[in-house]
Enzyme design. Structure first.
Site, short mmCIF file in Angstrom:
data_model
loop_
_atom_site.label_atom_id
_atom_site.label_comp_id
_atom_site.label_asym_id
_atom_site.label_seq_id
_atom_site.Cartn_x
_atom_site.Cartn_y
_atom_site.Cartn_z
N TYR A 8 10.55 56.90 36.55
CA TYR A 8 9.91 56.22 35.42
C TYR A 8 8.82 55.26 35.89
O TYR A 8 9.00 54.55 36.89
CB TYR A 8 10.96 55.38 34.67
CG TYR A 8 11.87 56.19 33.79
CD1 TYR A 8 11.37 56.95 32.73
CD2 TYR A 8 13.24 56.16 33.99
CE1 TYR A 8 12.23 57.68 31.91
CE2 TYR A 8 14.11 56.88 33.17
CZ TYR A 8 13.59 57.63 32.12
OH TYR A 8 14.43 58.33 31.31
N LYS A 41 41.98 39.03 38.70
CA LYS A 41 41.28 39.03 37.41
C LYS A 41 40.19 40.10 37.41
O LYS A 41 39.87 40.66 38.47
CB LYS A 41 40.67 37.63 37.17
CG LYS A 41 39.65 37.20 38.22
CD LYS A 41 39.32 35.72 38.14
CE LYS A 41 38.31 35.34 39.21
NZ LYS A 41 38.14 33.87 39.30
C1 LIG Z 1 38.30 33.44 40.63
C2 LIG Z 1 39.17 32.29 40.94
C3 LIG Z 1 39.87 32.23 42.16
C4 LIG Z 1 39.62 33.19 43.29
O1 LIG Z 1 38.38 32.84 43.87
P1 LIG Z 1 37.74 33.64 45.09
O2 LIG Z 1 36.49 32.90 45.39
O3 LIG Z 1 37.47 35.01 44.57
O4 LIG Z 1 38.72 33.64 46.19
C5 LIG Z 1 40.79 31.21 42.33
N1 LIG Z 1 40.97 30.26 41.38
C6 LIG Z 1 40.30 30.27 40.21
C7 LIG Z 1 40.55 29.21 39.20
C8 LIG Z 1 39.37 31.27 39.96
O5 LIG Z 1 38.69 31.28 38.80
#
Ligand SMILES: *Cc1c(COP(=O)(O)O)cnc(C)c1O
Length: 349
Positions: A244, A35
């Protein structure tokens, strides 16, 4: 080159997937969570690399991300959507063969009406109160859902990065109770859950962050390197200021490099006057405020004038930056800027 250089080691990425895969029994499948554009590293390259390493199942947050991954992978690999079946997604889900994880009775109804024979999974809420059906909701639709043969029933752990946390066994128990005698493949563990041990593995694990080389997977190989070019170097005398707001004042003769990156590139302002770059093994402190596109770095102690300074590399990982700035490696990774020249390497750069 005027922009920073982001180097992504695809061999290390593949090696991390294999190591996490090796932590589970042979009958447990290891998926890959890609994702947010593969945690900021480029979902297409990440997906193809992990598919070549053996991953057959991928997870994204929303259907639009699934479209990009399908384009990269072609037909075959399973692409599942944590956000489920949202209004307006039916065409995309059908055309691209995405598998929505249905999170509510509303989503279940929408999916069954729009795409009655299209595969789906179910996400249950085992206590995190973020996504998924609650126990009562699940009980109400369980028979209908199971009759349509879900591909997967999953839930997500809230505290898996803290192995001693009571929430882990509580959620495990809740998940076991909600999924008893369903006969459907089950999944509970992300990276943290894999490290909690086999009780948490069920049929499929869903690592994300560990693939990209960050905590809680302490044994991960380094995947991300970031070098920022030096644009200009100047010599200051005592009393002169940098950047800044005059937030830093030279206490003597100082040599200051201005590098071509800033908060618009995801280098957070919280690093102002606290963060460091590296020249080889030598830390060089950030002086003054991080600007949108520029940062001052004290290189007085260096013998030569570097062409670039390293922000992410063997001496400083996304987790180190996160510790300095009060966040988590996930956020540092996914904020990596769009201006960087990205290069994907096989093997250590
Ligand atoms: C983001 C996510 C993962 C992966 O989690 P990590 O901590 O990055 O390994 C797995 N399952 C769900 C539902 C997630 O939202």
């Amino acid at each position: 080159m005027g922009t920073g250089r982001l180097t992504i080691d695809l061999d290390a990425l593949a090696a991390n997937w294999r190591s996490l895969d090796a932590k589970t029994a042979t009958n447990v499948q290891t998926a890959a969570v890609i994702k947010a554009d593969g945690y900021g590293l480029g979902a297409d390259r990440v997906a193809r690399t992990l598919a070549a390493a053996g991953a057959r199942r991928f997870f994204v947050a929303v259907a639009e991300e699934g479209a990009k991954v399908r384009e990269a992978l072609g037909p075959g690999p399973e692409i599942s959507v944590f956000g489920g079946h949202m209004a307006g997604d039916a065409q995309m889900i059908a055309d691209l063969g995405l598998i929505p994880m249905l999170n509510s009775v509303d989503q279940l109804t929408r999916h069954f009406e729009a795409l009655p024979n299209h595969p789906f999974g179910i996400q249950l809420d085992s206590g995190m109160n973020r996504l998924g059906m609650e126990p009562a909701e699940w009980a109400a639709v369980r028979d209908i859902a199971l009759a349509a043969q879900p591909r997967l029933i999953m839930s997500h752990l809230a505290c898996s990065d803290e192995p001693g946390h009571d929430m882990n066994p509580q959620q495990l128990q809740a998940f076991i109770e909600m999924t008893a005698e369903t006969g459907v493949p089950l999944s509970l563990a992300a990276t943290g859950g894999i490290l909690l041990g086999p009780d948490y593995h069920f049929d499929l694990t869903r690592p994300g962050i560990g693939l990209y080389g960050a905590r809680p997977f302490e044994d991960a190989q380094l995947v991300v390197y970031l070098d920022i070019p030096v644009i200009q170097v100047r010599d200051l005398v005592a009393g002169e200021t940098v950047g800044y707001g005059n937030s830093w004042t030279a206490d003597g003769r100082r040599r200051i490099a201005t590098v071509a990156g800033g908060y618009a590139d995801g280098i957070t302002r919280h690093l102002s006057n606290t963060g460091v770059f590296f020249h080889g093994d030598v830390p060089c402190p950030i002086v003054g405020r991080v600007s949108m596109d520029l940062i001052g770095v004290d290189i007085t102690h260096l013998e030569d004038t570097p062409e670039a300074l390293t922000l992410l590399g063997p001496h400083q990982t996304v987790d180190d930056i996160a510790d300095t700035t009060g966040t988590i490696g996930y956020e540092i990774l996914t904020e990596l800027g769009h201006r960087y020249a990205r290069s994907y390497h096989r093997g250590q750069s």
